[in-house]
Design an enzyme around this catalytic site. Structure first.
Site, PDB file in Angstrom:
ATOM      1  N   CYS A  86      22.023 -33.182  -3.470  1.00  0.00           N
ATOM      2  CA  CYS A  86      20.568 -32.932  -4.048  1.00  0.00           C
ATOM      3  C   CYS A  86      20.184 -31.591  -3.905  1.00  0.00           C
ATOM      4  O   CYS A  86      20.238 -30.819  -4.802  1.00  0.00           O
ATOM      5  CB  CYS A  86      19.680 -34.152  -3.534  1.00  0.00           C
ATOM      6  SG  CYS A  86      18.030 -34.481  -4.326  1.00  0.00           S
ATOM      7  N   HIS A 176      22.457 -38.874  -3.790  1.00  0.00           N
ATOM      8  CA  HIS A 176      22.587 -39.021  -2.377  1.00  0.00           C
ATOM      9  C   HIS A 176      23.610 -39.792  -2.140  1.00  0.00           C
ATOM     10  O   HIS A 176      23.458 -41.068  -1.880  1.00  0.00           O
ATOM     11  CB  HIS A 176      21.191 -39.331  -1.777  1.00  0.00           C
ATOM     12  CG  HIS A 176      20.030 -38.397  -1.798  1.00  0.00           C
ATOM     13  ND1 HIS A 176      20.104 -37.553  -0.767  1.00  0.00           N
ATOM     14  CD2 HIS A 176      19.360 -38.128  -2.743  1.00  0.00           C
ATOM     15  CE1 HIS A 176      19.077 -36.528  -1.083  1.00  0.00           C
ATOM     16  NE2 HIS A 176      18.582 -37.158  -2.322  1.00  0.00           N
ATOM     17  N   GLU A 178      25.146 -39.819   0.587  1.00  0.00           N
ATOM     18  CA  GLU A 178      25.039 -39.844   2.049  1.00  0.00           C
ATOM     19  C   GLU A 178      24.134 -41.196   2.307  1.00  0.00           C
ATOM     20  O   GLU A 178      24.077 -41.552   3.392  1.00  0.00           O
ATOM     21  CB  GLU A 178      24.887 -38.757   2.840  1.00  0.00           C
ATOM     22  CG  GLU A 178      23.341 -38.519   2.845  1.00  0.00           C
ATOM     23  CD  GLU A 178      22.685 -38.168   1.634  1.00  0.00           C
ATOM     24  OE1 GLU A 178      21.469 -37.723   1.664  1.00  0.00           O
ATOM     25  OE2 GLU A 178      23.347 -37.940   0.365  1.00  0.00           O
TER      26      GLU A 178
END
Length: 235
Positions: A86, A176, A178
């Site tokens: 990001c 994202h 993660e």
């Protein structure tokens, strides 16, 4: 491995376990931690820069960003594997000569669909991905011009450059990979005013990611496994 964390709520998330399982020594630094950002990437075999709410060009509000850009520039120049998520992806684009601006279609917040380009088949990080995948999105800006010599690897309906590669070993992910449901819950309440302006429900955002957590693990944990292999191959 060096990890820059801009905010306490925007950490490694689902990336933490594969790094731990592989016994990777991780040093987490930045405003989101109690550890200052080092002056150099020397001594580290990889660099990950996570996301955060500052804009990529908000140096006045986030004066440490110029320092992070210096680290990214060093990593790219020395071909130290880099992964930007990001904000980290947007900083990579700026460092390498691209441009970042407001989302050209509309911001993306919540669980979204991604489409992989055919070039992913030979990409060391994305080669084992399905052509369609879902990931958490949370961005109001995007990479509007890719750096010269790079190309988009993943896109979405509202954002052309969801993933790109610069040189031999630097990747930017606008989405994202993660993020898990715990991450989204923290972000939703911190960003509640913007979420409301987009006409979205805080609870629905959290619930949809919670339902998809197992799917997202099966998609994105292997990406971190491949990232660890990329770092090992460069050593």
């Amino acid at each position: 491995m060096l990890v820059v964390q801009h905010e306490a709520e925007v950490g490694l998330g689902r990336f933490a376990k594969p790094l731990q399982d592989a016994r990777v020594v991780v040093t987490i630094v930045g405003p989101g931690t109690s550890t200052p950002i080092p002056n150099s990437v020397a001594g580290f075999d990889g660099l990950i820069v996570l996301g955060g709410f500052p804009g990529a060009q908000d140096d006045a509000a986030a004066p440490w960003l110029a320092h992070v850009c210096k680290l990214i520039s060093q990593a790219v120049a020395d071909e130290i594997p880099y992964l930007g998520v990001c904000l980290g992806a947007q900083l990579l684009a700026l460092v390498a000569g691209g441009a970042v601006g407001p989302a050209r279609k509309e911001p993306e917040v919540g669980l979204g669909q991604l489409t992989l380009d055919d070039a992913c088949v030979t990409d060391p990080l994305l080669k084992d991905m399905r052509q369609k995948a879902r990931a958490v999105q949370w961005h109001y800006d995007e990479v509007v011009t890719l750096p010269e010599g790079s190309r988009s690897l993943i896109s979405s309906q509202h954002c052309e450059n969801q993933a790109f590669r610069v040189g031999a070993s630097a990747w930017g992910l606008q989405f994202h990979a993660e993020a898990n449901s715990k991450s989204v819950k923290e972000w939703a309440y911190k960003d509640s005013l913007n979420v409301a302006r987009l006409g979205l429900s805080l609870r629905a955002l959290v619930d949809q990611v919670a339902i998809a957590d197992a799917e997202l693990d099966s998609t994105w944990v292997p990406l971190m496994d491949r990232w660890i292999l990329v770092v090992a191959d460069v050593e």
